[in-house]
Design a protein around this motif. Structure first.
Motif, PDB file in Angstrom:
ATOM      1  N   THR A 103       4.006   7.401   5.013  1.00 45.67           N
ATOM      2  CA  THR A 103       3.964   7.240   3.556  1.00 45.67           C
ATOM      3  C   THR A 103       5.326   6.771   3.053  1.00 45.67           C
ATOM      4  O   THR A 103       6.351   7.008   3.695  1.00 45.67           O
ATOM      5  CB  THR A 103       3.581   8.554   2.863  1.00 45.67           C
ATOM      6  N   THR A 131      -5.100   0.313   2.697  1.00 43.72           N
ATOM      7  CA  THR A 131      -5.876   0.353   1.458  1.00 43.72           C
ATOM      8  C   THR A 131      -5.320   1.348   0.449  1.00 43.72           C
ATOM      9  O   THR A 131      -5.532   1.194  -0.752  1.00 43.72           O
ATOM     10  CB  THR A 131      -7.344   0.696   1.750  1.00 43.72           C
ATOM     11  N   THR A 132      -4.616   2.377   0.916  1.00 44.47           N
ATOM     12  CA  THR A 132      -4.034   3.368   0.013  1.00 44.47           C
ATOM     13  C   THR A 132      -2.590   2.988  -0.292  1.00 44.47           C
ATOM     14  O   THR A 132      -1.778   2.832   0.622  1.00 44.47           O
ATOM     15  CB  THR A 132      -4.075   4.777   0.634  1.00 44.47           C
ATOM     16  N   ARG A 138       0.959   4.048   1.683  1.00 49.36           N
ATOM     17  CA  ARG A 138       0.580   4.632   2.964  1.00 49.36           C
ATOM     18  C   ARG A 138       0.073   3.541   3.902  1.00 49.36           C
ATOM     19  O   ARG A 138      -0.679   2.665   3.478  1.00 49.36           O
ATOM     20  CB  ARG A 138      -0.504   5.695   2.774  1.00 49.36           C
TER      21      ARG A 138
END
Length: 265
Positions: free
Chosen positions: A122, A152-153, A156
């Motif tokens: 992250t 996609t996040t 992260r």
């Protein structure tokens, strides 16, 4: 086994300690000295071999001096073979507008049968964006290597890597591809998880960081002063500049008004 050399039990005339290793995971020791032991320090040394990395508790089941006098209080300990360290350095730096790479480093993986690994990192998406990974020039490179990523996040990245053959050596395991965003500044880079193979060998992760600085304009360190020359004469001038971030500097010169018939080399 045990070793008394250089310890309080290293007494002239004393017989070697008697050792019983018949029960797996347990050692029983008895010792007798012809004279009273004196001093403080190491009583004796346990000899051990390590079959794998990790921590093993060392726990007293019993301990007795003589026939029970003087009384003792035991303190248990442990034997540790450090797990594999997986490290993101903390001294990574980047420049706004310039893509960079951040390495993930690994201890020696030789003979540990590592053929795959997966992890998630992250970061602060207001400072950087990790767009992908590269194994080129790393210990993960090789025939048949496959990588999968999930970005996609925001903030992260999830990565999976698999190889046909076990990884050997130590150094850069994989490179993270980083693009600066926003106005720069620091961003922590933190492991959310990390796993070799299906969990073996175990790994200890160490988090890192990167700092993105502004891309400053070059600064002239040497400039020619104003000069007047006659038609068809040659004038030589020296210009030099440095980049605040240490990058290469390219200089160009454009003819001004009234010098259309001039040429520059």
């Amino acid at each position: 086994g045990v070793d008394v050399s250089g310890t309080l039990s290293d007494v002239a005339g004393a017989k070697p300690p008697q050792v019983n290793l018949t029960t797996p995971g347990q050692i029983r020791v008895s010792y007798a000295s012809p004279t009273a032991l004196t001093g403080a320090g190491t009583l004796l040394k346990l000899k051990a071999s390590f079959d794998s990395r990790g921590t093993s508790p060392l726990t007293f089941n019993s301990f007795m001096f003589n026939e029970g006098t003087p009384a003792v209080v035991t303190t248990n300990g442990s034997a540790v073979v450090p797990t594999l360290a997986i490290v993101i350095p903390t001294n990574n730096v980047g420049i706004m507008g310039v893509d960079t790479v951040v390495p993930i480093l690994a201890d020696d993986l030789t003979a540990l049968d590592v053929v795959s690994y997966q992890f998630a990192v992250t970061y602060d998406p207001a400072v950087i964006n990790i767009t992908g990974v590269s194994v080129d020039g790393t210990i993960s490179a090789g025939a048949g290597v496959k990588t999968q990523i999930n970005t996609t996040t925001a903030g992260r990245i999830e990565v999976r890597v698999a190889r046909n053959a076990a990884i050997t050596g130590s150094g850069t395991l994989i490179n993270l591809l980083v693009t600066p965003t926003g106005a720069g500044g620091p961003s922590a880079m933190t492991f959310a998880n990390f796993m070799f193979n299906e969990g073996t060998p175990t790994a200890q992760t160490i988090n890192g960081a990167i700092t993105i600085s502004a891309n400053g304009a070059p600064v002239f360190t040497s400039m020619a002063s104003n000069a007047t020359i006659w038609e068809l004469d040659t004038f030589t001038a020296t210009f030099a500049a440095t980049d605040p971030e240490g990058g290469a500097v390219t200089l160009s010169l454009t003819a001004g008004t009234g010098v259309a018939n001039s040429s520059f080399d």
